[in-house]
Structures are given as C-alpha cells and as structure tokens.
Design an enzyme around this catalytic site. Structure first.
Site, PDB file in Angstrom:
ATOM      1  N   ASN A  20       1.036  -1.106  -0.026  1.00  0.00           N
ATOM      2  CA  ASN A  20      -0.032  -0.185  -0.014  1.00  0.00           C
ATOM      3  C   ASN A  20       0.565   1.298   0.070  1.00  0.00           C
ATOM      4  O   ASN A  20       1.688   1.054   0.376  1.00  0.00           O
ATOM      5  CB  ASN A  20      -0.561   0.208   1.502  1.00  0.00           C
ATOM      6  CG  ASN A  20      -2.075   1.193   0.822  1.00  0.00           C
ATOM      7  OD1 ASN A  20      -1.476   2.260   1.630  1.00  0.00           O
ATOM      8  ND2 ASN A  20      -3.316   1.071   0.744  1.00  0.00           N
ATOM      9  N   CYS A  86      -7.421  -2.104   4.627  1.00  0.00           N
ATOM     10  CA  CYS A  86      -7.890  -2.960   3.706  1.00  0.00           C
ATOM     11  C   CYS A  86      -9.042  -3.348   3.581  1.00  0.00           C
ATOM     12  O   CYS A  86      -9.111  -4.369   4.798  1.00  0.00           O
ATOM     13  CB  CYS A  86      -6.258  -3.784   3.531  1.00  0.00           C
ATOM     14  SG  CYS A  86      -6.568  -4.206   2.225  1.00  0.00           S
ATOM     15  N   LEU A  87      -9.720  -2.512   3.309  1.00  0.00           N
ATOM     16  CA  LEU A  87     -11.077  -2.437   2.752  1.00  0.00           C
ATOM     17  C   LEU A  87     -11.587  -3.719   2.820  1.00  0.00           C
ATOM     18  O   LEU A  87     -12.268  -5.407   2.978  1.00  0.00           O
ATOM     19  CB  LEU A  87     -11.521  -1.563   2.822  1.00  0.00           C
ATOM     20  CG  LEU A  87     -13.361  -1.094   1.872  1.00  0.00           C
ATOM     21  CD1 LEU A  87     -13.851   0.247   2.226  1.00  0.00           C
ATOM     22  CD2 LEU A  87     -13.687  -2.674   1.001  1.00  0.00           C
ATOM     23  N   VAL A  88     -11.154  -4.015   1.697  1.00  0.00           N
ATOM     24  CA  VAL A  88     -11.279  -6.147   0.612  1.00  0.00           C
ATOM     25  C   VAL A  88     -11.012  -6.612   1.418  1.00  0.00           C
ATOM     26  O   VAL A  88     -11.754  -7.904   1.484  1.00  0.00           O
ATOM     27  CB  VAL A  88     -11.220  -5.442  -0.197  1.00  0.00           C
ATOM     28  CG1 VAL A  88      -9.585  -5.973  -1.048  1.00  0.00           C
ATOM     29  CG2 VAL A  88     -12.002  -6.748  -1.928  1.00  0.00           C
ATOM     30  N   TYR A 143     -10.918  -3.702  -8.174  1.00  0.00           N
ATOM     31  CA  TYR A 143     -11.348  -4.575  -8.160  1.00  0.00           C
ATOM     32  C   TYR A 143     -11.687  -5.323  -9.282  1.00  0.00           C
ATOM     33  O   TYR A 143     -11.826  -4.696  -9.838  1.00  0.00           O
ATOM     34  CB  TYR A 143     -11.808  -5.122  -7.112  1.00  0.00           C
ATOM     35  CG  TYR A 143     -11.545  -3.729  -5.953  1.00  0.00           C
ATOM     36  CD1 TYR A 143     -10.607  -4.366  -4.650  1.00  0.00           C
ATOM     37  CD2 TYR A 143     -12.851  -3.865  -4.572  1.00  0.00           C
ATOM     38  CE1 TYR A 143     -10.126  -3.681  -3.968  1.00  0.00           C
ATOM     39  CE2 TYR A 143     -12.192  -3.386  -3.966  1.00  0.00           C
ATOM     40  CZ  TYR A 143     -11.083  -3.229  -3.018  1.00  0.00           C
ATOM     41  OH  TYR A 143     -10.601  -2.420  -2.228  1.00  0.00           O
ATOM     42  N   ASN A 173      -1.835  -4.918  -6.711  1.00  0.00           N
ATOM     43  CA  ASN A 173      -2.223  -3.418  -5.912  1.00  0.00           C
ATOM     44  C   ASN A 173      -0.794  -2.466  -6.146  1.00  0.00           C
ATOM     45  O   ASN A 173      -1.699  -0.987  -5.932  1.00  0.00           O
ATOM     46  CB  ASN A 173      -1.903  -4.551  -4.336  1.00  0.00           C
ATOM     47  CG  ASN A 173      -2.349  -3.354  -3.411  1.00  0.00           C
ATOM     48  OD1 ASN A 173      -3.862  -3.374  -3.940  1.00  0.00           O
ATOM     49  ND2 ASN A 173      -2.044  -2.971  -1.910  1.00  0.00           N
ATOM     50  N   CYS A 204     -11.841   1.872  -1.716  1.00  0.00           N
ATOM     51  CA  CYS A 204     -10.494   0.969  -1.475  1.00  0.00           C
ATOM     52  C   CYS A 204      -9.315   2.082  -1.523  1.00  0.00           C
ATOM     53  O   CYS A 204      -9.743   3.185  -1.774  1.00  0.00           O
ATOM     54  CB  CYS A 204      -9.578   0.467  -3.203  1.00  0.00           C
ATOM     55  SG  CYS A 204      -8.076  -0.754  -2.937  1.00  0.00           S
ATOM     56  N   VAL A 205      -9.125   1.716  -0.377  1.00  0.00           N
ATOM     57  CA  VAL A 205      -8.009   2.993   0.396  1.00  0.00           C
ATOM     58  C   VAL A 205      -6.227   2.742  -0.452  1.00  0.00           C
ATOM     59  O   VAL A 205      -5.714   4.032  -0.079  1.00  0.00           O
ATOM     60  CB  VAL A 205      -7.432   2.977   2.632  1.00  0.00           C
ATOM     61  CG1 VAL A 205      -8.625   3.404   2.734  1.00  0.00           C
ATOM     62  CG2 VAL A 205      -6.766   1.858   2.134  1.00  0.00           C
TER      63      VAL A 205
END
Length: 266
Positions: A20, A86-88, A143, A173, A204-205
């Site tokens: 990230n 990490c949202l997903v 995504y 990513n 998504c961050v």
C-alpha cells in the site's frame, strides 16, 4: 496561534498492506490540511505492514492473519488510535467481518498494554455512509468484478442499497496505487447516479482519489466519499476532534455528526 498556545499531538497507528502506497499519503495529507486551519492539533503517523502484493482471496486471508502481530508492534508506540487499512481484505471475508477484525486487533493491543480504539476502513466506510444519512450508494472500485460484488454485498448486508458499481479490474496492488485520481472524474460518469444518495468514489484505500473528491461532489450534487475520507472521519471522531478537513467532501465538512449520532446536516 500564539507562541505560548498548547499544541496537542495525536499519534495514529496504521496497519497497512505491504504494497500500500496511498494510505500513508492521503490520510496524512488530509490531516496536514486540517492542521493548517486548526494548528492546535498535530498528527503523527506510525505504520506496521502486513505482506500482500496481489488482491486475491488467498493473499487477503493471509494478510488478515498478520493483523494481530502488526497490532502488537504498534502498541509499543502507544498510539491514540489504530486504523487497519485494507477494506477488501475484510469485506471479502463475509458480512460483518469488520467487527471480528476490530475485536481481534483490540485484544492484541490490550495484551500489550495499549488502550487505543480500533478503526477499520471497512467499518469506517459503513459508518461514513450512515453519518451522511445515505440509504442508496453507487461505488467505484479498482477490483476485479467478483471482489467488487463482495464489497457491494457487504454494504447491502449493512442495510444500504448499492444502486450501481464500476470495477476498474486492476489486480496488482502497486498498479492500483499508480492510478491517476484525476481519471475518476471521468470514470464516475459511467455510473447511474439517478437514485444514489451518495457516491463512493474509491471503495479502496489503495486507489488514490483525494484530489477528485471535492470536484466530483461539486459536479454531482450529492455527497462523495472514499474509504480514505471515511477512515479519516472515524479517526478524528475517536480522537474526540471535530471531523473537519477542508476540500475533502461533505463527510469532512464539519457539518456531519459523528458516527452513531443523528446527522444534523441538511
């Protein structure tokens, strides 16, 4: 601010995927902007990383398994709040998993003597949508379509209808972090917003969106938020500070009640 004014320092811990690049860019940028209008509060960031290179179900599960180790490391810095970002990775585990993830991280922090509250970007997005009073949203994600569906299903399980979604289908990513946020000003036009109460410009961050949040909101006339702005909203709320960041959309305008309270916005 006068020379003898007290400056309050707030240490923020972040658990981020190893690949990230955006969480550690957009959140500090928002809170630096807040410091410019309210220099009485200063924000200091500390990160712990969990390995993840590709947004696949297998790597997302493996990354989640590292969260408690990362939390224990952050506890040594005694942060005032910890955000897992990490949202997903959380939403792909099934509805309501953000509560489990937050509880697991909280236990790891408490075991190391830290009493910091825990914010997940997944839970923050839900509470941000709720704080805006939105019942129908459109979402834009980087995504692949199956993961976007998992995110939409997660949001809908929380009682919010996803009226439309757009998947940019970028599996790597690091490639997601390199997407131009200015392109979102065109991508969102592919969404049907006619029945939406709010637009999630980046669910998504890792997908940069901050420079486009306010311009798109000004164009569409409904609140525009992202996983990053929602996480910032929750962090400020947990710190007991007004959730206000200039130029970051209605959620951070200072006109919205904190999570769990009735909204007082028009």
């Amino acid at each position: 601010m006068s020379a003898d004014a007290v400056v309050r320092e707030h240490h923020i811990g972040m658990i981020v995927p190893s690949s990230n690049l955006t969480m550690e860019t957009e959140l500090p940028r928002m809170l630096r902007a807040r410091e410019e209008v309210d220099p009485g509060d200063r924000f200091i960031f500390h990160s712990a990383r969990a390995r993840m290179q590709h947004v696949t179900p297998e790597q997302l599960r493996a990354m989640n398994a590292q969260a408690e180790r990362a939390a224990a490391e952050l506890a040594d810095a005694r942060p005032a709040v910890v955000a897992t970002a990490c949202l997903v990775a959380i939403m792909a585990q099934g509805p309501g998993y953000h509560c489990t993830a937050e509880d697991d991280i909280t236990r790891a922090l408490r075991a190391e003597g830290s009493d910091a509250p825990v914010v997940s970007s997944a839970g923050a997005l839900l509470s941000g949508i709720g704080a805006l009073g939105a019942r129908k949203v459109a979402i834009l994600t980087p995504y692949m379509k199956p993961l976007t569906k998992a995110v939409a299903d997660y949001i809908e399980d929380a009682g919010v209808e996803v009226v439309d979604s757009l998947s940019l289908e970028v599996p790597d990513n690091l490639a997601v972090a390199r997407l131009d946020p200015a392109d979102l000003r065109e991508h969102y036009r592919k969404l049907d917003l006619s029945n939406a109460d709010a637009l999630v410009l980046s669910a998504c961050v890792q997908m940069p969106s901050l420079p486009s949040i306010q311009p798109v909101e000004d164009e569409v006339g409904i609140p525009v938020l992202s996983a990053a702005t929602a996480t910032t909203f929750r962090i400020l709320s947990e710190l007991g500070l007004e959730p206000r960041v200039p130029g970051a959309g209605k959620l951070l305008s200072g006109a919205i009640a904190t999570p769990g309270e009735p909204t007082n916005a028009a």
